[in-house]
Design a protein around this motif. Structure first.
Motif, PDB file in Angstrom:
ATOM      1  N   PHE A  79      13.347   2.442  12.874  1.00 14.66           N
ATOM      2  CA  PHE A  79      12.314   1.399  12.822  1.00 14.66           C
ATOM      3  C   PHE A  79      12.732   0.246  11.904  1.00 14.66           C
ATOM      4  CE2 PHE A  79       8.656  -0.616  10.900  1.00 14.66           C
ATOM      5  CZ  PHE A  79       7.887  -0.929  12.006  1.00 14.66           C
ATOM      6  N   ALA A  80      13.045   0.603  10.647  1.00 11.89           N
ATOM      7  CA  ALA A  80      13.390  -0.446   9.685  1.00 11.89           C
ATOM      8  C   ALA A  80      14.685  -1.149  10.087  1.00 11.89           C
ATOM      9  CB  ALA A  80      13.519   0.156   8.287  1.00 11.89           C
ATOM     10  N   SER A  81      15.694  -0.366  10.509  1.00 17.67           N
ATOM     11  CA  SER A  81      16.972  -0.979  10.890  1.00 17.67           C
ATOM     12  C   SER A  81      16.799  -1.905  12.076  1.00 17.67           C
ATOM     13  CB  SER A  81      17.991   0.092  11.256  1.00 17.67           C
ATOM     14  OG  SER A  81      18.015   1.078  10.279  1.00 17.67           O
ATOM     15  N   GLY A  82      16.001  -1.445  13.057  1.00 24.49           N
ATOM     16  CA  GLY A  82      15.785  -2.260  14.247  1.00 24.49           C
ATOM     17  C   GLY A  82      15.141  -3.582  13.901  1.00 24.49           C
ATOM     18  N   HIS A  83      14.121  -3.536  13.057  1.00 25.74           N
ATOM     19  CA  HIS A  83      13.449  -4.788  12.701  1.00 25.74           C
ATOM     20  C   HIS A  83      14.363  -5.680  11.868  1.00 25.74           C
ATOM     21  CE1 HIS A  83       9.860  -2.827  14.228  1.00 25.74           C
ATOM     22  NE2 HIS A  83       9.332  -4.025  14.285  1.00 25.74           N
ATOM     23  N   ARG A 138       9.134   9.820   9.022  1.00 27.74           N
ATOM     24  CA  ARG A 138       8.547   8.645   9.633  1.00 27.74           C
ATOM     25  C   ARG A 138       7.949   7.777   8.538  1.00 27.74           C
ATOM     26  NH1 ARG A 138       7.547   7.379  14.796  1.00 27.74           N
ATOM     27  NH2 ARG A 138       5.605   6.319  15.289  1.00 27.74           N
ATOM     28  N   PRO A 139       8.311   6.480   8.492  1.00 26.32           N
ATOM     29  CA  PRO A 139       7.782   5.656   7.407  1.00 26.32           C
ATOM     30  C   PRO A 139       6.271   5.478   7.528  1.00 26.32           C
ATOM     31  CG  PRO A 139       9.129   4.376   8.925  1.00 26.32           C
ATOM     32  CD  PRO A 139       9.280   5.794   9.314  1.00 26.32           C
ATOM     33  N   SER A 140       5.664   5.182   6.400  1.00 29.43           N
ATOM     34  CA  SER A 140       4.213   5.069   6.349  1.00 29.43           C
ATOM     35  C   SER A 140       3.702   3.936   7.226  1.00 29.43           C
ATOM     36  CB  SER A 140       3.805   4.831   4.900  1.00 29.43           C
ATOM     37  OG  SER A 140       2.575   4.171   4.860  1.00 29.43           O
ATOM     38  N   GLY A 168       0.809  -1.206   0.000  1.00 29.13           N
ATOM     39  CA  GLY A 168       0.000   0.000   0.000  1.00 29.13           C
ATOM     40  C   GLY A 168       0.843   1.257   0.000  1.00 29.13           C
ATOM     41  N   ALA A 169       2.046   1.198   0.554  1.00 20.80           N
ATOM     42  CA  ALA A 169       2.940   2.353   0.491  1.00 20.80           C
ATOM     43  C   ALA A 169       4.102   2.099  -0.462  1.00 20.80           C
ATOM     44  CB  ALA A 169       3.473   2.685   1.878  1.00 20.80           C
ATOM     45  N   TYR A 170       4.537   0.820  -0.493  1.00 21.48           N
ATOM     46  CA  TYR A 170       5.755   0.510  -1.243  1.00 21.48           C
ATOM     47  C   TYR A 170       5.549   0.735  -2.734  1.00 21.48           C
ATOM     48  CZ  TYR A 170       9.908  -2.144  -2.567  1.00 21.48           C
ATOM     49  OH  TYR A 170      11.108  -2.530  -3.068  1.00 21.48           O
TER      50      TYR A 170
END
Lengths: 502, 493
Positions: A376-380, A460-462, A106-108
């Motif tokens: 967020f992305a790096s942590g996950h 902030r990512p979607s 939906g965002a990508y």
């Protein structure tokens, strides 16, 4: 009599409901996109709703599994499907992962021009995948494998404006078609020799044609499951497909084809020790190749692709040993590994895609210092990478322990040797997971990432991306903490499959 | 029926409180960041109170608890157990953690993100506590990895030195290799004995024996030996200790190393049976001696004062292993006692070293000197810690070292027992070198001294007081530990 018939049809309807929902859903989403709106978010939400419906419709499969009952879609001719414990396990995993991918898209996919093709293809791929795990005859298996793979070829090359996408899709399509043709020829030879295609193929191998047929199907599926020496296409395809597609391909499609192969082999009236031994040998080569080549990669997604080769090797080794020594525990452990890897690798690709979208990171060098920029992305990504290495509380740990636990019960020197090899490999894999995490944690980010960050209006990512990534990670943790329910389904699958051929 | 319920509630809460506090730390923003350290300290103290309640409500029996049997599988359990063997280690862990947290309160390198730092420290603490309390083989592995992840993250983020990433990586790979061996051995045990409960495994082995007992023993020795940093598995230790911020070093050296020894004691004589250890006694004694001597020699050879103290841990863990390998109740009591003593002394030593580094800005021994005049109290504390680690009577480590060496003489390997008496001489040598150079040698030029934060000085003083107090009470302390320990040399725990 008629009441019985009605009841039977009702059961059969519940059996095909998930496939029907996904198949017609693909058409509906396409029509929605062409006729009403091409807004990406609307299409993503619709697809997600369809997947939720299919997921709900798949739950009865698991119930059937618990009761040990089997449902067969109209027992006349082809195609036939059958709800088995394994079908439930893999279908639920695939649909959960698919749901995450649909929402993420939906965002990508916001900048892509052709969402009207993307979502129907996604649904078709999952339709084929569900059919592949529940096929009750060889021809259905072939048809739905081709449906899945054909959708996957197009999805890999989805961003056709980039050169690499076309090349990767082409390479993937050539290799995949080779596998498909081998399968088709194999189906033909088997039909010619025995006159039946119903699974399990318990007929004794009567002549050379029959043997050739079985060998062709086996090798066809080995290619599709990216088992050594036919692994080379995978990093190309998964490294260059859109991340959302790679998540599905690596996370579930490739391992599912391995499952289909194991299921087929367990049904044969051939010595399981020999077949299992063959699989284990190839699997060990896969582990080593995947891990060693992953050490040398400079692109993040290619690295994840090689890690998939290694992980499929782990699964194949566990399942192959389970087959060779008739160990349900090992077979179940392989399946638990499959589910765990699906969630973890799915999140890994999705998180990597976020870093690509927001920070323009493709090579490993680009990942330097992104931990501060995109926490967020790096942590996950870091979390699932250590999870893939088998660190708790993520699901990779329980899967690894189950494999070792099963190996301890196999009671053979070969099994222990494979176990030791597995441990060494899992240590080698730290050699590429840890530096990647180290890069993310580094102090300063490279220029291009900072620039890309400035370009993006909101840092902030979607939520479309954050929700599925966080949700799938949470599921991986839950599976790691409470593997009980999934483990029981895996055990049922193993018991069912081992009793299948006899 | 109220008491078992209370016990299991307290045990669960004792492990949950640090986790909840760690999650809370991460939500702190702005001015609330000042609360990061007090919150962490409160959580550790609260956890300690809950453990005390669990222990007292069990009336001297082991406090046991298990939860959610159906959700976790295949076959493993979520179960905790606080018994006589775990209690001294738990007390030691709590003391050391409180000291380290207090000491780190105003420690400069932590500055920027205290909430993340304390969240990880709490996780590290919780992992160690879970490792001590785990009553299930799989759970122990989980705790082991939590401990590893938290400490590796602390090293990676707050470590200082030339090659933080590579050192952290080495630490991770060493520990992970150990964990894999443990995992393989535990998987083997779980499959052969049909349970992941240590008691059930012990009962099964006592009754029916175990195929491959020797291999399992060796795998466990290697797996726990990595954490304990026994030569030749110590390669991760000096660098990791050197780069870590001082409070993390304190936790690594004073608490985490003990967990390796605890694992050996609990799971080899305690679970596999004393005969498993007896089969490898001679090589084990030799390895232990090698650790004692090698660690002490490397201490003598090091130039970085933090490394000198770090290598001393390798040597001291050699004593502990020697006591365990002596295969007698005397040796075992000595080892457990020595682990507790070592924890407190090593905390004191690292804290004073931290003060020296902080106040002078230097850490090479050749660049330091004349501190007896400039930092008299710090030097007094260092001398106290040094004398204690060297086993000088009447300080506390004398009592535990004496037990270990006596057990060595009585172990039936008199030659090794006599050789072991040489190691304390080496310890005295590096202690004299360290204290003598820092305190008494002429001060090098331009050695300025600045003030340390009050929390660093006060916590060091308390650690020194603790060393003195435990020295005074070393008689009762020894009797207490001996009364708590079941006799694993005679049968399963």
């Amino acid at each position: 009599m008629s009441v019985w018939r009605t009841g039977e049809r009702l059961w059969a309807a519940t059996m095909v409901a998930p496939l029907a929902i996904l198949g017609t859903g693909a058409v509906l989403v396409y029509l929605l996109a062409r006729l009403i709106t091409r807004r990406n978010e609307v299409l993503a939400a619709t697809t997600a709703l369809l997947l939720v419906a299919a997921l709900l419709a798949t739950l009865p499969w698991a119930q059937t599994a618990a009761r040990g009952e089997l449902l067969t879609w109209p027992a006349v001719g082809v195609p036939t499907l059958r709800a088995e414990p394994g079908a439930a396990l893999l279908a639920i995993t695939a649909l959960v992962l698919g749901l995450g991918v649909a929402l993420y898209s939906g965002a990508y996919l916001a900048l892509d021009q052709r969402p009207d093709r993307y979502y129907p293809l996604l649904l078709l791929m999952l339709t084929g995948l569900l059919g592949m795990v529940s096929a009750a005859d060889l021809f259905t298996l072939y048809l739905l494998t081709v449906l899945t793979n054909a959708s996957a070829y197009v999805l890999v090359a989805f961003r056709r404006s980039t050169e690499t996408a076309i090349e990767a899709g082409f390479k993937y399509a050539i290799t995949g078609s080779l596998g498909s043709v081998m399968m088709l020829a194999g189906v033909g030879y088997c039909w010619r020799a025995t006159g039946t295609l119903t699974l399990p193929l318990t007929a004794l191998a009567s002549d050379g044609w029959h043997l050739l047929g079985l060998a062709l199907i086996t090798f066809g599926l080995l290619i599709k499951a990216a088992v050594f020496p036919a692994h080379a296409w995978l990093p190309d395809a998964h490294g260059r497909a859109p991340s959302s597609v790679s998540a599905l391909l690596s996370g579930i499609l490739v391992p599912t084809q391995l499952y289909a192969l194991v299921r087929l082999l367990l049904g044969l009236a051939a010595p399981r020790a020999a077949l299992g031994g063959l699989l284990v040998g190839l699997a060990c080569c896969s582990m080593l190749t995947g891990n060693v080549l992953a050490l040398r990669q400079s692109y993040g997604k290619r690295l994840l692709g090689y890690s998939t080769v290694a992980q499929v090797g782990y699964m194949a080794a566990a399942m192959g040993l389970g087959m060779a020594y008739e160990q349900p525990a090992l077979l179940a452990a392989g399946l638990l590994l499959l589910v765990a890897h699906g969630l973890l690798k799915g999140v890994a690709f999705l998180a990597k895609g976020m870093l690509h979208l927001y920070c323009n990171a493709t090579t490993l060098d680009d990942l330097d210092g992104l931990g501060r920029l995109a926490p967020f992305a790096s942590g996950h990504l870091a979390a699932v990478l250590v999870g893939l290495a088998g660190v708790p509380p993520l699901a990779g740990f329980v899967a690894k322990f189950s494999v070792l636990w099963g190996l301890a019960g196999a009671g053979s020197g070969l099994a222990y040797a494979v176990g030791a090899f597995y441990l060494v490999n899992s240590l080698v894999s730290l050699g590429y997971y840890l530096p990647l995490i180290g890069r993310l944690a580094r102090g300063t980010a490279v220029q291009s990432a900072t620039a890309a960050q400035d370009d993006t209006s909101s840092s902030r990512p979607s939520l479309w991306m954050r929700a599925p990534v966080a949700g799938l990670t949470l599921l991986a943790v839950l599976l790691g903490v409470c593997p009980g329910p999934v483990w029981r389904l895996a055990e049922q699958t193993a018991a069912y499959l081992l009793a299948w051929g006899s | 029926m109220i008491t078992p319920a209370l016990t299991s509630l307290c045990l669960a809460l004792a492990l949950l409180v640090p986790l909840v506090a760690a999650a809370t730390e991460l939500t702190l923003r702005g001015r609330a960041l000042r609360l990061a350290a007090p919150l962490a300290l409160t959580a550790v103290l609260g956890s300690g109170l809950l453990l005390a309640q669990a222990w007292s409500s069990a009336y001297g029996q082991a406090a046991v608890a298990s939860y959610l049997p159906t959700l976790v599988g295949p076959g493993w359990r979520l179960a905790w157990r606080l018994d006589g063997l775990a209690l001294p280690f738990v007390v030691n862990l709590l003391l050391v953690t409180v000291l380290a947290f207090w000491y780190g309160q105003d420690y400069v390198p932590v500055g920027a993100q205290p909430h993340a730092y304390y969240a990880l420290m709490l996780l590290f603490f919780d992992g160690m506590l879970g490792g001590l309390l785990a009553d299930d083989l799989v759970l122990l592995l989980v705790a082991w990895e939590v401990m590893l992840l938290a400490s590796a993250a602390l090293l990676l983020r707050w470590g200082s030195g030339p090659d933080v990433a590579a050192t952290t990586g080495r630490y991770f790979v060493y520990t992970q290799a150990g964990s894999l061996l443990l995992m393989a051995a535990f998987a083997w045990l779980a499959n052969s004995c049909g349970s992941t409960s240590p008691q059930a495994v012990a009962a099964h082995i006592a009754l029916q024996g175990l195929p491959g007992l020797r291999a399992v023993t060796i795998a466990l020795l290697l797996g726990f030996g990595v954490k304990m940093a026994i030569v030749p598995l110590h390669g991760w230790l000096p660098d990791a200790h050197a780069i870590a911020p001082m409070p993390v070093t304190v936790l690594l050296a004073a608490a985490m190393l003990s967990l390796g020894a605890y694992g050996i004691i609990r799971f080899i004589p305690g679970m596999l049976g004393a005969q498993a250890l007896a089969a490898v006694q001679t090589p084990l004694l030799i390895v232990a001696l090698a650790s004692q001597v090698y660690g002490a020699l490397m201490s003598l050879a090091s130039r970085d004062i933090k490394r000198i103290v770090a290598y001393s841990s390798v040597s001291q863990m050699g004593y502990v292993l020697f006591g365990v390998a002596a295969l007698s109740m005397l040796g075992l009591t000595g080892s457990v006692l020595h682990l507790i003593n070592h924890g407190v002394i090593k905390a004191l030593l690292f804290m004073t070293i931290g003060l020296v580094i902080h106040r002078t800005g230097r850490r090479q021994i050749d660049a330091l000197g004349g501190l007896a005049a400039k930092l008299p109290w710090t030097m007094a504390a260092l001398a106290l810690g040094g004398a204690a680690i060297a086993g000088i009577p009447p300080l506390l480590a004398f009592h535990s070292e004496w037990r270990i060496l006596a057990a060595g003489l009585a172990s039936g390997r008199p030659l090794l027992g006599v050789v072991a008496f040489g190691a304390p001489l080496l310890t005295i040598a590096y202690v004299l070198l360290l204290v003598g150079r820092l305190a008494l040698r002429a001060a090098p030029e331009r050695l300025g001294v600045r003030l340390a934060p009050l929390s660093m000085a006060a916590s060091t003083a308390v650690a020194a007081g603790l060393v003195l107090l435990m020295s005074l009470l070393s008689g009762p302390l020894g009797r207490w530990v001996a009364s708590l320990l079941p006799n694993p040399m005679g049968g399963p725990l």
